[in-house]
Design a protein around this motif. Sequence first.
Motif, PDB file in Angstrom:
ATOM      1  N   GLU A  16      14.333  -2.632  71.940  1.00 56.80           N
ATOM      2  CA  GLU A  16      13.640  -3.593  72.942  1.00 56.80           C
ATOM      3  C   GLU A  16      12.831  -4.733  72.171  1.00 56.80           C
ATOM      4  OE1 GLU A  16      13.068  -4.735  75.758  1.00 56.80           O
ATOM      5  OE2 GLU A  16      13.399  -2.806  76.502  1.00 56.80           O
ATOM      6  N   LEU A  17      12.763  -5.906  72.710  1.00 52.27           N
ATOM      7  CA  LEU A  17      12.003  -7.024  72.136  1.00 52.27           C
ATOM      8  C   LEU A  17      10.667  -6.911  72.446  1.00 52.27           C
ATOM      9  CD1 LEU A  17      14.113  -9.821  73.793  1.00 52.27           C
ATOM     10  CD2 LEU A  17      14.138  -9.355  71.492  1.00 52.27           C
ATOM     11  N   SER A  18       9.819  -7.399  71.465  1.00 54.06           N
ATOM     12  CA  SER A  18       8.297  -7.505  71.581  1.00 54.06           C
ATOM     13  C   SER A  18       7.827  -7.956  72.866  1.00 54.06           C
ATOM     14  CB  SER A  18       7.593  -8.385  70.382  1.00 54.06           C
ATOM     15  OG  SER A  18       7.802  -9.659  70.872  1.00 54.06           O
ATOM     16  N   LYS A  19       6.647  -7.832  73.272  1.00 56.46           N
ATOM     17  CA  LYS A  19       6.237  -8.034  74.818  1.00 56.46           C
ATOM     18  C   LYS A  19       6.209  -9.361  75.114  1.00 56.46           C
ATOM     19  CE  LYS A  19       3.026  -5.586  77.785  1.00 56.46           C
ATOM     20  NZ  LYS A  19       1.935  -4.719  77.882  1.00 56.46           N
ATOM     21  N   GLU A  20       5.648 -10.412  74.037  1.00 54.79           N
ATOM     22  CA  GLU A  20       5.774 -11.852  74.316  1.00 54.79           C
ATOM     23  C   GLU A  20       7.202 -12.209  74.391  1.00 54.79           C
ATOM     24  OE1 GLU A  20       3.769 -11.552  70.499  1.00 54.79           O
ATOM     25  OE2 GLU A  20       3.079  -9.889  71.914  1.00 54.79           O
TER      26      GLU A  20
END
Lengths: 325, 303
Positions: A16-20
């Motif tokens: 998963e990518l970071s939230k931003e």
Amino acid sequence: MKAKFFVTGWFNVRQELSKERRKIIGWASFLLPILIWCTVSYVPFVWHPEVLVEKVGDVDYFQEGMRIDKAIYLEELANMKQQGKKAPQGEPANPIYLPAPHEVAKAFYNAFTTPPAQKDGLWMHQSLWQSIQVIFWGFVISSLIGVPLGVLCGTYSLFARLFEPFIEFFRYLPAPAFGALMVAILGIYDGPKIAIIVIGTFFQQVLVISNTTRKLDYSLIEAAMTLGTSKWKLLTNVVIPGILPSLYVDMRILLGWAWTYLIVAELIGTSSGITLYITQQARYQHFENVYAAIFIIGFIGLGTDLILAWLGRRMFRWDKPANKE
Amino acid sequence: MTNKNSIPNYLDQSVEVKARFEKLKNRDVILEVKNLTKVYKTNKGETTALKNVSFKTHKREFVCIIGPSGCGKSTLARVLAGLEGYSGGEVLLDGKPIEGPGRDRGMVFQGYTLFPWRTVKQNVMFGLEMNGMGVNQAGPEAELWLELVGLEKFANAYPHELSGGMKQRVAIARALVNQPRILLMDEPFGALDAQTRSKMQAHLLEIWRNIDITVVFITHDLDEAIFLADRILVLKAHPGEVMELIEVPVPRPRQLSQINSPEFLATKARLEALIHPHEEQESTEEPIQQRMIRFVNVADNVE
């Protein structure tokens, strides 16, 4: 900070990518197509295969505001110059069927603020409301039969064997093919339109839901049996609550499916709803309105799906995989 | 009871242990399996999973069923639970033949099989609700059993929020709340780590001591079987047949320290002799054949 190592890459396999980053990429997925559209519309040397005539000059068949093929325009321009006549003036332009973003945005705004041009014409939102009603009833009728049937087929082999082979055959028949038949049976108004949506949705629905039902971990059913659960209660107390979250996801996907049948359905009998709006606007070459109407279907679809997804996460808090992140 | 001479120790019982077994055998027979045979029909022909299995279990006894993979111990548990039918023989619970699953035989599975949509308490209430008890009555009853497994604080948690050991404690409470005649456990601690596992074993014995329950416990772990059981039913594979019903001479109450006691070791030696008799020949698994090539510097040794 703990997972720093894993977050840094943009191309980590199945991470998963970071939230931003998720946010940025999410916006980019919409901004990219818009950017392409803007480039094609506003940068004169990109595409622009036609010329919008501003001053006719001495070309006898030119008219102000006329769109003409670039090659012809250049030929006439050369002609006039050679003959020493007044040269026409024009700007590079795209074909009429590709309006610029700001024109569509304006049309979008106008659709809700200015009354329809025709006396008996409908506002866009009125057309849209007709369509939503057709979709709603089509989907409700299909689900009222399709969901219970799907669950039964997934639970009891008897039902699966009895219904699935025929449904498997029927789902290959294209729903619009039943248009004329439905008009003959149900008249020309909303009846046949709803019927097309039902035909388009129902058969897939039964198969998708029976498949989902079959995916329920059988050991849960065994556990329930060793706790003294009767056969009927297994269905109501184990199978149904156990599949609800997956069933809910299926229904979201199937609702999208129902929308794809809308335009064909609305052409049957007397055209109505958003389809009538689109075809009328296209006839008057108001393509910016056509785009606005098409986009609003997308907005409604995406909007309902986001709301349903949010509701789903609230309703099925116990469902761990669905609530990750 | 053959092979008396090879390892004489495990048959010797101290006076207390002998007395305990006397008492045990005087109790009513709760479960009786007579010549149980189970044949699977597959495309390749018939496979005999269980052949002429016979044994008796007395009230409040703790029986372990052990055997190598393929001996049909899980099949036996499932037949006892009523989840699978059988081809021949008889299975009697309190003298009545077993017909399908029922609340008189609770079961704890290796995969936790908790209902993910129900909270811990609602999971325990399930059996009561299914048997016609109202929610108002089932609630307090479930809480009582949750207290027994020490999970009253987690009553409102969902299964996915629990650790493996906790899930299995809920599963035990869920099975016991129905007050079954026997509790079948099919390798219930097989998926737990070693530490949790031994805690759960002690916990299970504690529960068993305080409740009127007969336990039939399936395992492939010799230590686990000896630590828990009054008697161990040893099965052999292909087809699944009873080799011996061993009376465990280790005195009760059991403690982890007993694992090195002579009785324990003697029993273990006997079990090992039964289950892995002459390792090379009987083993169905291919021996690991390796042609070891040296991939590191000759001088760089780790051992």
